[in-house]
Design an enzyme around this catalytic site. Structure first.
Site, PDB file in Angstrom:
ATOM      1  N   ARG A  72      30.477   7.104   2.765  1.00  0.00           N
ATOM      2  CA  ARG A  72      29.844   7.895   4.132  1.00  0.00           C
ATOM      3  C   ARG A  72      30.167   9.364   4.067  1.00  0.00           C
ATOM      4  O   ARG A  72      31.511   9.512   4.038  1.00  0.00           O
ATOM      5  CB  ARG A  72      30.079   7.127   5.439  1.00  0.00           C
ATOM      6  CG  ARG A  72      29.259   7.802   6.448  1.00  0.00           C
ATOM      7  CD  ARG A  72      29.647   6.822   7.686  1.00  0.00           C
ATOM      8  NE  ARG A  72      28.940   5.516   7.807  1.00  0.00           N
ATOM      9  CZ  ARG A  72      29.516   4.677   8.493  1.00  0.00           C
ATOM     10  NH1 ARG A  72      30.561   4.872   9.496  1.00  0.00           N
ATOM     11  NH2 ARG A  72      29.059   3.272   8.607  1.00  0.00           N
ATOM     12  N   LYS A 204      37.325   2.888  16.396  1.00  0.00           N
ATOM     13  CA  LYS A 204      36.597   4.064  16.006  1.00  0.00           C
ATOM     14  C   LYS A 204      36.330   4.788  17.345  1.00  0.00           C
ATOM     15  O   LYS A 204      36.402   4.275  18.556  1.00  0.00           O
ATOM     16  CB  LYS A 204      35.197   3.612  15.670  1.00  0.00           C
ATOM     17  CG  LYS A 204      34.651   2.453  16.323  1.00  0.00           C
ATOM     18  CD  LYS A 204      32.945   2.177  15.858  1.00  0.00           C
ATOM     19  CE  LYS A 204      33.230   1.372  14.611  1.00  0.00           C
ATOM     20  NZ  LYS A 204      31.787   0.808  14.322  1.00  0.00           N
ATOM     21  N   CYS A 482      24.000  -0.322  15.554  1.00  0.00           N
ATOM     22  CA  CYS A 482      24.044   0.818  14.560  1.00  0.00           C
ATOM     23  C   CYS A 482      23.031   1.570  14.742  1.00  0.00           C
ATOM     24  O   CYS A 482      23.000   2.849  14.659  1.00  0.00           O
ATOM     25  CB  CYS A 482      24.265   0.544  13.425  1.00  0.00           C
ATOM     26  SG  CYS A 482      26.120  -0.450  13.126  1.00  0.00           S
TER      27      CYS A 482
END
Ligand code: SRM
Ligand code: SF4
Length: 566
Positions: A72, A204, A482
């Site tokens: 990513r 995260k 997501c």
């Protein structure tokens, strides 16, 4: 630390995210990495995966899974130059599976990179002035920023600040340069991490900046959100206005686990206003508050949203003010009108043009009749502006001079890059996460099922005379969220192969969570529910009323959820 999750130990003992990654990478005995290194790799921007379509076949052949890596890119605000596009396109063809995947956080992913090709891919990115640092793992991820097409000077300033924020919150370790770019080897103690400390964050962490009236970044879903407050300029509008400061939002998040009521999607709270020069100090204070107060024992309870819930908003904000040395003022008023993208050519404040291309589920590939990868490569050869990835998995050709438009239009037509934008509003706004075959957490299809799903829902709309009505539908292969499904008017959240939870009732501005309406239904099951509700919507709506709003007004869905009025 004894009650800490195992990931905490791995981070703490990693010597600044180095671990044994360099050795794992060159180990010829397996296409995979050691388990601890797989965790560390995330903070370098990559996940180890295997192709789930091939799993069973390889198991029967007694082969190890076909290990491959997802990578990513870090791209604050989603901005890439044509040269960077060409570099990414080359990596996709030479090292990955021949596709580029635009993500819901305005960046690129590669799938299918073999271990032996990882380093070359990272080096090719570095040569094009890009990296993948901190795009995954327990740190601040890719910083999002509104990609409104009709740009104002305030938008440009916000884009610059998003990049500054991303830089400021980067880990300071040189492990990335050492491992991927053959930088100097560390001797002695790892570099200090003044913001993160040795164990980085408990989980995260995501930040995004919205510029009203566009909420394309879904600011209420960010751990750390900012709403730009732009004061009107001489024209009396914000088009030539000045960025004054930001409203701070904290504690948004989407992820949940089926059957675990202690996990849930949450809208961020609006905490207050501050002047723009304090942006980095405020952001750092939120990050360090989460570093020190976040739950390191239970990763399912470790996101900032739970820290805000546990401390209470007032205490959390007090802590942030103390650390930043800034007192928040009452939040300034703002209003959003949509969280979607606009298509077609639009003119910016400086007279240059912007055109967003619809890329369903963000997948750019060369397919029969739609050679989009090639088409965008050809565009990147002549485009003199830049590419902007949008939070809706689309790409904008931005900053195009009048004289270049015709050439770009010709390429768009030649490579059929306008094919998807000619679809219905439903098709233009939908989002799907990656899911199968690469995502190890997927319980059901999402990206691959999207075209069929949209055809079926579109047919239902037409049946009730609702063809062309805007409708936000999002689908994910599991409850992690997501594609930010819990903000959609209709969401399908994967439960098992072919089965989904049906959520209904989000709005079109990203300000209201939807609610679970039916659990574990198959396609026939959720289409039957939609059929009935579309009939009611067609018959009883007030003119122009959106589906999500209609469901709330008429009490057709349960009402447990807070909505944010801006
Ligand atoms: Fe995500 C995990 C893909 C945006 C919440 N996400 C994953 C992984 C890495 C699976 C894994 O852990 O092994 C997926 C890789 C699939 C693949 O094969 O590529 C994955 N997430 C994606 C992307 C590519 C979806 C897409 O279709 O675009 C998005 C990449 C964004 C980026 O560029 O950084 C992506 N993920 C999101 C978002 C949306 C957002 O950030 O705006 C969310 C919801 C917001 C949030 O974080 O609350 C999201 N992803 C998750 C979660 C749940 C986190 C939680 O709090 O519970 C996981 C699982 C986890 O972390 O344990 C996850
Ligand atoms: Fe994978 Fe679930 Fe995220 Fe979809 S929502 S990409 S299935 S983790």
């Amino acid at each position: 630390m004894s009650d800490h999750s195992p990931v905490e130990k791995i981070k703490s003992e990693s010597r600044g995210l180095r671990g044994t990654l360099a050795d794992s990478l060159v180990d010829p005995h397996s296409g995979s990495l050691r388990e601890t290194d797989q965790q560390l790799l995330r903070l370098h921007g990559s996940y180890q995966q295997d192709d789930r379509d091939l799993r069973e076949e390889r198991r029967l052949q007694k082969l190890e899974p076909q290990w491959r890596f997802m990578v990513r890119v870090r791209l604050p605000g989603g901005v890439a130059t044509p040269a960077q596009w060409r570099a990414l396109d080359a990596i996709a063809r030479e090292h990955a599976n021949g596709t580029l995947r635009l993500t819901t956080r305005q960046t690129f992913q590669f799938h299918g990179i073999a271990k032996r090709d990882l380093k070359a891919s990272m080096q090719a990115m570095n040569a094009a002035l890009m990296d993948t640092i901190a795009t995954c793992g327990d740190v601040n991820r890719n910083v999002m920023a509104s990609s409104n097409l009709v740009e104002s000077p305030a938008h440009l300033e916000v884009a610059r600040l998003a990049a500054a924020l991303s830089e400021h919150l980067l880990p300071k370790t040189r492990a990335y340069h050492e491992i991927w770019l053959d930088g100097e080897k560390l001797v002695g103690e790892p570099e200090p991490e003044p913001i993160y400390g040795r164990t980085f964050l408990p989980r995260k962490f995501k930040a995004g900046i919205a510029v009203p009236p566009t909420n394309d970044v879904d600011v209420y879903s960010q751990d750390l959100g900012f709403v730009a407050i732009v004061e009107p300029g001489p024209s009396g509008t914000t088009a030539d206005g000045t960025l004054a400061g930001f409203n701070l939002l904290v504690g948004g998040g989407m992820g949940a686990t089926h059957g675990d009521p202690n996990t849930y999607p949450r809208l961020a709270d609006v905490a207050g206003y501050f002047a723009k020069e304090h942006l980095l100090a405020i952001a750092e204070a939120v990050v360090t508050t989460q570093r020190d107060h976040g739950d390191r024992t239970n990763r399912k309870h470790a996101r900032l949203k739970y820290t805000v819930e546990d401390l209470g908003l007032a205490r959390f904000v007090g802590e942030v003010e103390k650390r930043a040395g800034v007192e928040l003022e009452p939040a300034r008023p703002f209003a959003f009108d949509s969280n979607g993208d606009r298509y077609g050519w639009l003119r910016g404040h400086d007279g240059r043009w912007h055109r967003t291309l619809r890329i369903p589920a963000g997948r750019i590939a060369d397919r029969d009749g739609q050679p989009w990868l090639t088409g965008l490569r050809e565009i990147a050869r002549i485009h003199s502006g830049d590419f902007r990835m949008t939070p809706n998995q689309n790409v904008t050709l931005a900053g195009v001079p009048e004289a270049e438009r015709a050439r770009l239009d010709a390429l768009i037509a030649e490579y059929r890059l306008d094919a998807a934008e000619r679809g219905s509003a439903l098709k233009r706004d939908a989002l799907a996460c990656v899911a199968l075959p690469t995502c190890p957490l997927a319980m059901a299809e999402a990206e691959r099922y999207l075209p069929t799903l949209l055809d079926r829902v579109e047919a239902l709309q037409a049946r009730h005379g609702l063809g062309g009505e805007p409708l936000i539908l999002r689908i994910t292969g599991c409850p992690n969220g997501c594609a930010r499904p819990y903000l959609a008017e209709i969401a399908l959240v994967g439960k098992a192969p072919g089965r989904y939870n049906l959520h209904l009732g989000g709005d079109a501005r990203g300000q209201r969570l939807n609610v679970l309406h039916r659990e574990n239904v198959d396609e026939a099951g959720f289409l039957a529910v939609l059929d009935e509700l579309f009939a009611a919507w067609a018959a009883d709506r007030v003119p122009g009323e959106r589906f999500g709003d209609f469901l709330w007004r008429t009490g057709r869905i349960a009402t447990p959820v807070r909505a944010r009025s801006s």
